[in-house]
Design a protein around this motif. Structure first.
Motif, PDB file in Angstrom:
ATOM      1  N   ALA A  62       0.849  -1.195   0.000  1.00 42.55           N
ATOM      2  CA  ALA A  62       0.000   0.000   0.000  1.00 42.55           C
ATOM      3  C   ALA A  62       0.885   1.245   0.000  1.00 42.55           C
ATOM      4  O   ALA A  62       1.249   1.764   1.068  1.00 42.55           O
ATOM      5  N   PRO A  63       1.294   1.758  -1.180  1.00 43.41           N
ATOM      6  CA  PRO A  63       2.294   2.836  -1.244  1.00 43.41           C
ATOM      7  C   PRO A  63       1.834   4.158  -0.635  1.00 43.41           C
ATOM      8  O   PRO A  63       2.606   4.831   0.050  1.00 43.41           O
ATOM      9  N   ASN A  64       0.585   4.533  -0.866  1.00 46.76           N
ATOM     10  CA  ASN A  64       0.108   5.831  -0.373  1.00 46.76           C
ATOM     11  C   ASN A  64      -0.118   5.803   1.144  1.00 46.76           C
ATOM     12  O   ASN A  64       0.233   6.749   1.860  1.00 46.76           O
ATOM     13  N   PHE A  65      -0.702   4.727   1.610  1.00 44.68           N
ATOM     14  CA  PHE A  65      -0.896   4.528   3.045  1.00 44.68           C
ATOM     15  C   PHE A  65       0.463   4.485   3.739  1.00 44.68           C
ATOM     16  O   PHE A  65       0.678   5.095   4.794  1.00 44.68           O
ATOM     17  N   SER A  66       1.402   3.775   3.128  1.00 45.80           N
ATOM     18  CA  SER A  66       2.746   3.649   3.699  1.00 45.80           C
ATOM     19  C   SER A  66       3.435   5.015   3.802  1.00 45.80           C
ATOM     20  O   SER A  66       4.078   5.337   4.813  1.00 45.80           O
ATOM     21  N   LYS A  67       3.300   5.807   2.766  1.00 49.50           N
ATOM     22  CA  LYS A  67       3.923   7.135   2.763  1.00 49.50           C
ATOM     23  C   LYS A  67       3.288   8.036   3.810  1.00 49.50           C
ATOM     24  O   LYS A  67       3.993   8.758   4.533  1.00 49.50           O
ATOM     25  N   ARG A  68       1.982   7.970   3.913  1.00 49.81           N
ATOM     26  CA  ARG A  68       1.274   8.836   4.861  1.00 49.81           C
ATOM     27  C   ARG A  68       1.693   8.554   6.300  1.00 49.81           C
ATOM     28  O   ARG A  68       1.888   9.472   7.092  1.00 49.81           O
TER      29      ARG A  68
END
Length: 397
Positions: A62-68
């Motif tokens: 989950a790239p966006n969740f991970s970044k957030r």
């Protein structure tokens, strides 16, 4: 009557059942012990998991969740399994057992409806008549799944007694089983109930954790720092947890339903706020008053709306191998929205509790940690509840 101490998890488990059920439980245990090492049985089972159910399910980064949240997050996608949740794994296995025992009828209980749908699906496939018991409150809030069960040929019985939710559906299913013991298999959906059901359900669900363990190694070359799953009766969670229990470096977190808040009494946080007792045939943690009477549970997620929990989870709590914490309805809704907007994935309300607990544990785990969250099901079934809840929240604001 306590039928047996075999299959206990520490002091938890056993089979506290009426005399009339002993024959059926012995028959089930003996048959299961026989097929556990049967290559032909598991060849058929594994073929169905692959060719019919759609396994392996992906482990999605989950790239966006991970970044957030600055934490490497992988989602175990049981929501992509046929019928929309992890429940089908267990139902296929138990369906083959019922067929092997030459049972002419299958019954089941359901709360969120996903176990009912999976049961009805397997019974249609195996051509075995089935009846599903469902509390009338769950019946109304999960009408889509009720229709799915009926379309698949199942008879759905609305239960009006007690709290009219999962506990009472299980009560009615047990009464049916006692009456029709020779011809009927009771397909319990949670890792709860009398022995050998907690073991059987766990073994058929452990494919979740075994796949996830292999997949995370392939993706990262190492084990995760922590794993998360929601816990009601506890089948998806024990299925994930089992593959990592021996790995002391992996922290294990179970998200219970704190409902309106544990302090309000309107919750289903059995391991956080309950104490040991007997419910539905096994010794485990449960919600009970000072007189030992079972208290009503509450959760926005119907699959977590249960005052008990599987005995293996009780053992993992007391042994301190797993940590269980409550997530409120509001926290689960917020986590569901975050995941939807960050990753384009709408998970079930049950799974949203696991997502919320992961968010709460970010600071404790540290930036750059790697986690796995079990998405036990998809949110299609919950759309009306989610819409009503968010509209009410917006009106208050």
């Amino acid at each position: 009557m306590n039928k047996t101490l075999n299959g206990n998890f520490g002091k938890f488990g056993g089979a506290f059942v009426p005399e009339t059920l002993i024959y059926a439980l012995d028959e089930l245990e003996n048959y299961y012990n026989k097929i556990r090492g049967d290559r032909d049985f598991f060849r058929e089972f594994n073929n169905l998991l692959t060719e019919y159910a759609g396994r392996p399910t992906p482990l999605t980064y989950a790239p966006n969740f991970s970044k957030r949240f600055e934490i490497n997050t992988y989602l175990k996608r049981e929501d992509l399994l046929h019928t929309g949740a992890h429940k089908l794994n267990n139902c296929l296995g138990q369906g083959l057992i019922a067929k092997g025992l030459n049972k002419k009828r299958i019954i089941a209980e359901t709360g969120a409806g996903q176990h009912g749908v999976a049961t009805a699906t397997v019974c249609a496939f195996l051509k075995i008549p089935c009846e599903i018991y469902m509390g009338s409150i769950d019946y109304e809030r999960q009408k889509l799944n009720v229709f799915r069960m009926q379309l698949l040929g199942a008879r759905v019985n609305k239960v009006e007694s007690g709290s009219k939710t999962l506990k009472d559906a299980m009560n009615e299913a047990l009464r049916d089983w006692v009456t029709n013991i020779n011809t009927t298999h009771y397909m319990i959906g949670s890792a709860a109930g009398p022995h050998p059901f907690p073991t059987i359900v766990r073994d058929f669900q452990r494919v979740i954790g075994e796949e996830a363990r292999s997949q995370i190694f392939k993706s990262t070359g190492t084990l995760p720092d922590a794993i998360f799953a929601c816990v009601g009766g506890g089948s998806n969670s024990i299925g994930l947890f089992k593959a990592f229990i021996q790995d002391e470096s992996v922290k294990i977190f179970g998200a219970e339903a704190a409902g309106k808040g544990i302090e309000t009494g309107l919750h289903s946080a059995t391991l956080s706020a309950g104490r040991p007792g007997v419910l539905h045939g096994s010794l485990s943690y449960l919600l009970q008053n000072s007189d030992g009477q079972v208290e009503e549970a509450h959760s926005i997620a119907p699959g977590l709306d249960y005052p008990g929990v599987g005995p293996e989870h009780s053992y993992l709590k007391e042994s301190k191998r797993a940590i269980y914490e409550g997530i409120t309805d509001d926290e689960a809704l917020e986590a569901l929205e975050i995941l939807a907007k960050e990753e384009g994935i709408i998970c079930a309300l049950e799974s949203a509790h696991a997502v919320a607990l992961a968010i709460k544990k970010v600071k404790e785990l540290g930036k750059g940690s790697t986690i796995i969250i079990s998405l036990s099901g998809r949110g299609d079934k919950d759309m009306q509840t989610i819409m009503n809840s968010l509209e009410a929240k917006n009106e208050q604001n």
